[in-house]
Structures are given as C-alpha cells and as structure tokens.
Enzyme design. Structure first.
Site, short mmCIF file in Angstrom:
data_model
loop_
_atom_site.label_atom_id
_atom_site.label_comp_id
_atom_site.label_asym_id
_atom_site.label_seq_id
_atom_site.Cartn_x
_atom_site.Cartn_y
_atom_site.Cartn_z
N ASP A 20 1.11 -1.37 0.14
CA ASP A 20 -0.06 -0.02 -0.18
C ASP A 20 1.13 1.15 0.42
OD1 ASP A 20 -2.33 1.12 0.39
OD2 ASP A 20 -2.64 0.94 2.28
N ASN A 68 -10.63 -2.46 -5.66
CA ASN A 68 -9.96 -2.31 -6.33
C ASN A 68 -10.93 -1.33 -7.90
OD1 ASN A 68 -7.41 -2.87 -4.59
ND2 ASN A 68 -8.20 -1.03 -4.51
C1 IPE Z 1 -4.84 -2.55 -0.43
O1 IPE Z 1 -4.83 -1.95 -0.43
C2 IPE Z 1 -5.20 -3.15 -1.98
C3 IPE Z 1 -4.00 -3.67 -1.89
C4 IPE Z 1 -2.77 -3.29 -1.76
C5 IPE Z 1 -3.88 -4.39 -3.94
P1 IPE Z 1 -5.90 -0.34 -0.36
O2 IPE Z 1 -5.20 0.86 -0.64
O3 IPE Z 1 -7.24 -0.93 -1.67
O4 IPE Z 1 -6.86 -1.26 0.71
P2 IPE Z 1 -7.94 0.29 2.10
O5 IPE Z 1 -8.36 1.39 0.73
O6 IPE Z 1 -6.92 1.14 2.34
O7 IPE Z 1 -8.64 -0.23 2.13
C1 IPE Z 2 -1.71 -0.09 -3.48
O1 IPE Z 2 -1.44 1.36 -3.52
C2 IPE Z 2 -1.75 -0.27 -4.84
C3 IPE Z 2 -2.85 -0.76 -5.08
C4 IPE Z 2 -4.27 -0.96 -3.98
C5 IPE Z 2 -3.35 -1.35 -6.45
P1 IPE Z 2 -2.65 2.55 -3.47
O2 IPE Z 2 -2.98 3.36 -4.28
O3 IPE Z 2 -3.72 2.28 -2.48
O4 IPE Z 2 -1.78 3.98 -2.26
P2 IPE Z 2 -2.83 5.20 -1.72
O5 IPE Z 2 -2.86 3.87 -0.27
O6 IPE Z 2 -3.66 5.35 -2.12
O7 IPE Z 2 -1.08 5.32 -1.22
MG MG Z 3 -4.43 2.25 -0.47
#
Ligand code: IPE
Ligand code: IPE
Ligand code: MG
Length: 235
Positions: A20, A68
């Site tokens: 993340d 996502n």
């Molecule tokens: C978790 O991250 C999913 C992945 C890393 C693929 P998200 O950013 O999607 O999760 P939330 O929204 O913080 O729960």
């Molecule tokens: C995780 O990084 C990658 C995916 C969920 C695909 P994020 O895109 O959720 O990054 P933040 O949490 O917005 O910084």
């Molecule tokens: Mg995230």
C-alpha cells in the site's frame, strides 16, 4: 510453516504483503497516481529477488483487490496494463530464479490479454520449486470463501463431501496447496487487513510499516522478519 535459515534463525516460510501507499508516494512528488504504481512495480522486482535469496518458500503479493474496481477507470486500466507487462517482462527472470508463478483470485472481469500473459508465465514456471510467487489479483478474502462455499455445495450434490472441516475448506480455496501465512506485512502505515487472506492468516504475525510501497527495501523486509522472530520466540 515456520522454518530456520542456515544460521539457525526462525524464518517465515510464507510472507504475504499488502503493498500500500503507491498513490501517496506519487502525490508527495506532485505526480499522477499511475506514476506511483509504476514505481511500485519496480519495488516488486526487488522484493521478489530478496525473498528468493533469503530462502522464503512462498510470497503472496496483494496486487489488486475486489474493492479496487471502484477506482477511476484510467487508474484500473493502467494497473492492468502494468501487470500484463510484468508477466511478459519477468517471465525469463522468474524462470531463471526457479520461481513458480500462481494467480490467486477471480479470473472473471480480468482482461483476456492479461490472463493470457499470466497463463503463459504460469505454465512455463509450473515445475519450479525454489519459491512460489502468488499474485493476489482480483482477490478478496470474502469472495474466495463464497467461491469455496459454492464449490463445496456443488461437490456435496455430487456426493463428494464426507465431512465439513478446516481441511475441506482448504481444498476448495483458490490455491489449496498454499501454505498458511506466517507473516503479513502492510506498508503505508495502516493496520487494516483490507479483505486479504482472511482464512489463511489466522495465525500470522502482523507487521505494519510506515514506508510507502515504492520505497520498500531489503531493510524494511528485514524489519518485518525481525518482528516475526520476536513474536515467535516470545510465544
Ligand atoms: C489494499 O490496499 C489492496 C492492495 C494493496 C492491492 P487498498 O489501498 O486498496 O486498501 P484500503 O482501501 O486502504 O482498505
Ligand atoms: C496500493 O497503493 C496499490 C493498489 C491498491 C493497487 P494505493 O494506490 O492504495 O496507494 P494509496 O493508499 O492511495 O497511497
Ligand atoms: Mg491504499
């Protein structure tokens, strides 16, 4: 699947990472979120290499969750293309390193060209035994349990289910032979599981690190492993 390395130290056999912080990494640099995902893909290459070197036998990366899909279409399409590139570009590297690639998640909804690229790499690497890399892609822990339940009901109607216990559920998960998770690392500093491996992580050690995924290094991986060792030895 706790094991020991050559120096006799406890090692997590199966590490699962919630990658993340890509968006925040890009935002901090005034870049579009997609640049964060691109930088995140580079971190994937580094960490896969590290895990192989230190003798981890299974690595699961949370790559795209069932939640996502709610992101803007351009971001989703960018991630799908990035994954397709990854499958094509990393094939020879993964194979050379003795890594077996597997997908974990629902195939429905994923672009056909992405699935083709992944399937090719999966087929070519299927007999490798040094490490298994599971990409959790269009993955959700609840969806996995729903899919397993559906399959169990169908098998029961065919008279194939003798009893319902943990082993039965395991048999109907996306990767029945996947070992239990020993260590879950979440980058980006939050403490949510976000629907990741909810069945497989019941006894896992949880480690949340503030580092944003594109900045994740071997030192951060070692920090997770050290935390794991501390937890295991204090049990
Ligand atoms: C978790 O991250 C999913 C992945 C890393 C693929 P998200 O950013 O999607 O999760 P939330 O929204 O913080 O729960
Ligand atoms: C995780 O990084 C990658 C995916 C969920 C695909 P994020 O895109 O959720 O990054 P933040 O949490 O917005 O910084
Ligand atoms: Mg995230």
């Amino acid at each position: 699947m706790n094991c020991r390395n050559s120096s006799g130290n406890a090692m997590p056999g199966h590490i699962a990472i919630i990658m993340d912080g890509n968006g925040r990494w890009a935002q901090a640099r005034g870049l579009p979120r997609t640049a964060g995902h691109q930088a995140g893909a580079k971190a994937v290459r580094r960490i896969v290499e590290d895990c192989v070197k230190i003798g981890v036998s299974a690595l699961t990366l949370y790559t795209f969750s069932t939640e996502n899909w709610a992101r803007p279409l351009v971001e989703v399409e960018f991630i799908m293309r990035l994954l397709e590139d990854y499958a094509r570009q990393e094939l020879s590297e993964l194979h050379q390193e003795g890594i077996r690639l597997r997908l974990l998640g629902r195939r429905d909804g994923l672009p056909a060209s992405l699935l083709r690229a992944m399937d090719e790499t999966i087929a070519q690497t299927r007999n490798n035994t040094r490490m298994t890399l599971y990409l959790a892609l269009n993955y959700g822990g609840r969806t996995e349990l729903i899919d397993a339940t559906r399959a169990i009901i169908a098998a029961n109607e065919r008279g194939e289910i003798e009893s319902l216990d943990k082993a039965t559920i395991n048999r109907y998960l996306y990767a029945p032979d996947m070992p239990a998770v020993d260590l879950v690392i979440r980058t980006g500093g939050e403490y949510r599981l976000s629907n990741f491996l909810i069945w497989q992580s019941v006894n896992a050690v949880l480690c949340s690190l503030p580092v944003l995924w594109p900045d994740f290094t071997s030192d951060d991986l070692n920090e997770g492993i050290e935390l794991y060792r501390g937890q295991i030895t204090s049990q």
